[in-house]
Design a protein around this motif. Sequence first.
Motif: not given
Length: 138
Positions: A17-22, A95-111
């Motif tokens: 997954l490393n590198g630049d993606w468009t 699968v790379l999973k990024v979990t971002t929490t801001e306050g009580s809101a959770v966003t999950i990104e799966r690459y």
Amino acid sequence: MTMLVVISAFARDHSALNGDWTLVPAKSDFAGQLVVQTGTVTIADRDGVIIVSRSFVYEGATETFFYHDVTDSEHNATIHTGKDLKSKTSWDHDVLKVTTTEGSAVTIERYSLAPDGAMIVSVVRPQRKPISLVLQHK
């Protein structure tokens, strides 16, 4: 011994997954949300420290939105980048999973990688329909 070789042969290299993606907007599903006209994602995994940088221009917007996360998945660290903002990465097989929490809101990104070599990014945010972005390696 043979079993170990067979298992490792099927293990996916996380550096794929490393590198630049468009972004390929025509292949992406924005689920009725603002369409991203152009976008790039850069992923770098250096000794367990994962850097995910995203730059997007949304339809009708006059500015570029840039997001940058640095997380230490190897040591299971959570990175705090503000009073209420924290990000954490983890690997779920290939699968790379990024979990971002801001306050009580959770966003999950799966690459993840598609069979054709494209990168698929699934984004689930609170109170919005999930979106799916398709990106090609630069």
